[in-house]
Design a protein around this motif. Sequence first.
Motif, PDB file in Angstrom:
ATOM      1  N   GLU A  55       0.829  -1.204   0.000  1.00 46.02           N
ATOM      2  CA  GLU A  55       0.000   0.000   0.000  1.00 46.02           C
ATOM      3  C   GLU A  55       0.868   1.260   0.000  1.00 46.02           C
ATOM      4  O   GLU A  55       0.586   2.239  -0.710  1.00 46.02           O
ATOM      5  CB  GLU A  55      -0.929   0.001   1.220  1.00 46.02           C
ATOM      6  N   GLU A 113       2.583   1.728  -3.353  1.00 47.72           N
ATOM      7  CA  GLU A 113       1.623   2.257  -4.326  1.00 47.72           C
ATOM      8  C   GLU A 113       1.383   3.743  -4.099  1.00 47.72           C
ATOM      9  O   GLU A 113       1.308   4.530  -5.052  1.00 47.72           O
ATOM     10  CB  GLU A 113       0.302   1.484  -4.228  1.00 47.72           C
ATOM     11  N   ALA A 114       1.267   4.131  -2.805  1.00 50.37           N
ATOM     12  CA  ALA A 114       1.050   5.545  -2.479  1.00 50.37           C
ATOM     13  C   ALA A 114       2.229   6.395  -2.939  1.00 50.37           C
ATOM     14  O   ALA A 114       2.059   7.501  -3.469  1.00 50.37           O
ATOM     15  CB  ALA A 114       0.823   5.699  -0.982  1.00 50.37           C
ATOM     16  N   ILE A 115       3.444   5.871  -2.730  1.00 52.99           N
ATOM     17  CA  ILE A 115       4.646   6.600  -3.160  1.00 52.99           C
ATOM     18  C   ILE A 115       4.657   6.758  -4.667  1.00 52.99           C
ATOM     19  O   ILE A 115       4.940   7.842  -5.200  1.00 52.99           O
ATOM     20  CB  ILE A 115       5.914   5.866  -2.681  1.00 52.99           C
ATOM     21  N   ASN A 116       4.339   5.667  -5.370  1.00 47.93           N
ATOM     22  CA  ASN A 116       4.327   5.723  -6.838  1.00 47.93           C
ATOM     23  C   ASN A 116       3.290   6.703  -7.366  1.00 47.93           C
ATOM     24  O   ASN A 116       3.457   7.278  -8.446  1.00 47.93           O
ATOM     25  CB  ASN A 116       4.060   4.327  -7.405  1.00 47.93           C
ATOM     26  N   ASN A 117       2.213   6.901  -6.598  1.00 52.00           N
ATOM     27  CA  ASN A 117       1.147   7.820  -6.998  1.00 52.00           C
ATOM     28  C   ASN A 117       1.371   9.235  -6.482  1.00 52.00           C
ATOM     29  O   ASN A 117       0.534  10.117  -6.701  1.00 52.00           O
ATOM     30  CB  ASN A 117      -0.212   7.306  -6.502  1.00 52.00           C
ATOM     31  N   GLY A 118       2.490   9.442  -5.777  1.00 55.53           N
ATOM     32  CA  GLY A 118       2.795  10.767  -5.280  1.00 55.53           C
ATOM     33  C   GLY A 118       1.952  11.200  -4.102  1.00 55.53           C
ATOM     34  O   GLY A 118       1.805  12.403  -3.830  1.00 55.53           O
ATOM     35  N   GLN A 119       1.405  10.253  -3.377  1.00 59.65           N
ATOM     36  CA  GLN A 119       0.535  10.569  -2.245  1.00 59.65           C
ATOM     37  C   GLN A 119       1.346  10.796  -0.968  1.00 59.65           C
ATOM     38  O   GLN A 119       2.479  10.322  -0.834  1.00 59.65           O
ATOM     39  CB  GLN A 119      -0.478   9.429  -2.018  1.00 59.65           C
ATOM     40  N   PHE A 120       0.752  11.501  -0.021  1.00 54.29           N
ATOM     41  CA  PHE A 120       1.389  11.771   1.260  1.00 54.29           C
ATOM     42  C   PHE A 120       1.479  10.487   2.082  1.00 54.29           C
ATOM     43  O   PHE A 120       0.528   9.704   2.146  1.00 54.29           O
ATOM     44  CB  PHE A 120       0.580  12.830   2.022  1.00 54.29           C
ATOM     45  N   ILE A 121       2.635  10.277   2.730  1.00 57.50           N
ATOM     46  CA  ILE A 121       2.855   9.105   3.569  1.00 57.50           C
ATOM     47  C   ILE A 121       2.906   9.539   5.032  1.00 57.50           C
ATOM     48  O   ILE A 121       3.687  10.411   5.406  1.00 57.50           O
ATOM     49  CB  ILE A 121       4.166   8.383   3.210  1.00 57.50           C
ATOM     50  N   ASN A 122       2.083   8.943   5.834  1.00 57.02           N
ATOM     51  CA  ASN A 122       2.051   9.256   7.261  1.00 57.02           C
ATOM     52  C   ASN A 122       3.332   8.728   7.920  1.00 57.02           C
ATOM     53  O   ASN A 122       3.663   7.546   7.812  1.00 57.02           O
ATOM     54  CB  ASN A 122       0.811   8.609   7.898  1.00 57.02           C
TER      55      ASN A 122
END
Length: 384
Positions: free
Chosen positions: A86, A89-98
């Motif tokens: 997960e 995938e978030a990193i690949n989508n450029g999403q913020f990581i907690n």
Amino acid sequence: MHSEIKGKSRDKKQLKIKIMAHNIEVRKVNGVEIASFAESTENGTQRAWHSLGQIKRERMTVVDALKESHSDYTVTKQPIAALSNEIVEAINNGQFINAAMLKELIVSDKQATFRSDYNETLGIVSPSYGIISNEDAFGFIDDICTAGKGTACVDCAGVLGNGEKTFVTAKLDPISLKGGHEDLIDMYLVFSNSFDGKSAMTAMVTPVRVVCQNTLNYALTNNISRWVVRHTVNCNQKVANVAEAARTLKLFDAFKDEFQQSLDALAKVRVTEKEGEIILAKAFMSPDNFKVYSRAGYDLNSQDLSTRTKNQMTALLETAHNGVGQSWLEPYTGTWMVNAMSCYHENTAPNKSFDKQFESVLSDKGAANKRIQNLYDQLMLKVA
């Protein structure tokens, strides 16, 4: 973790690393390839076979050598995390990581050795792994080689791979093989340091000039020609102890005396052409292959020997007659045979990388080193 490292990175464009057979680090900086290697020469003519790096007309101090060879970087230990699908995938989508999510994924019993200037991981190690900086690993070479005068003595220095390993070679006083000036053997103090968790810091007195065609290399694994400092918690204190021992006990002088005695003894060993072939084969071949060779009446043309073994032995014998340094040695003497084995591994045998060749010849666990030591031991039995 890696993203939390503070400090300046080198102000350069994205660098593309190019690793060739020699394994010297070569980086493309602003469109120009720069090799992390420097060597000193007397007339400005490059001696290293790979023809890379910076050429200095005079010997270098350690500080200058580290700078010129781009070995003056720092390495730290950083936490590593096992990322879930997960998060990837978030990193690949450029999403913020907690950050709290990442903290839960940190691997407690492993860390990464991290090169700060290029933000690159060099190896995975345990938390107890001790980092020895290049400055600390090599810093006392000037003092040892010049009896405390601190003058320049470094012959060459370089970086291997992406910075996983570095080396510095300092030139020492030569040793005479037969007492004549024409037979002087240059001696070197070779230091290697690593950051990948796979090898120790090693200091070694040797006739081998790293990254160049070489002549004599005697393993002598049981004498004081080699010092090893493993990357443990107190490794930096051990480095200081090695430096102090080298200064106060004059370890090079002791090695020089023993090495000279070995040269004199080996020069007295004389065998026939066939006996020389058998001695070289016994040191070179595996025990099983040598048994086949023995059962075949010591015939290298025997069909029972593999083509690979035949080709290797043919190359070794060819090196014995025409290799580097062989022309000024008397054929089928001990020195002639040891030099032949050394020259084969350093110049004739194919190597996938200089890094592997470096380990094979200079490491006490290397295949080349073991063969040279095996041959040396056989010949020394004939001295008595």
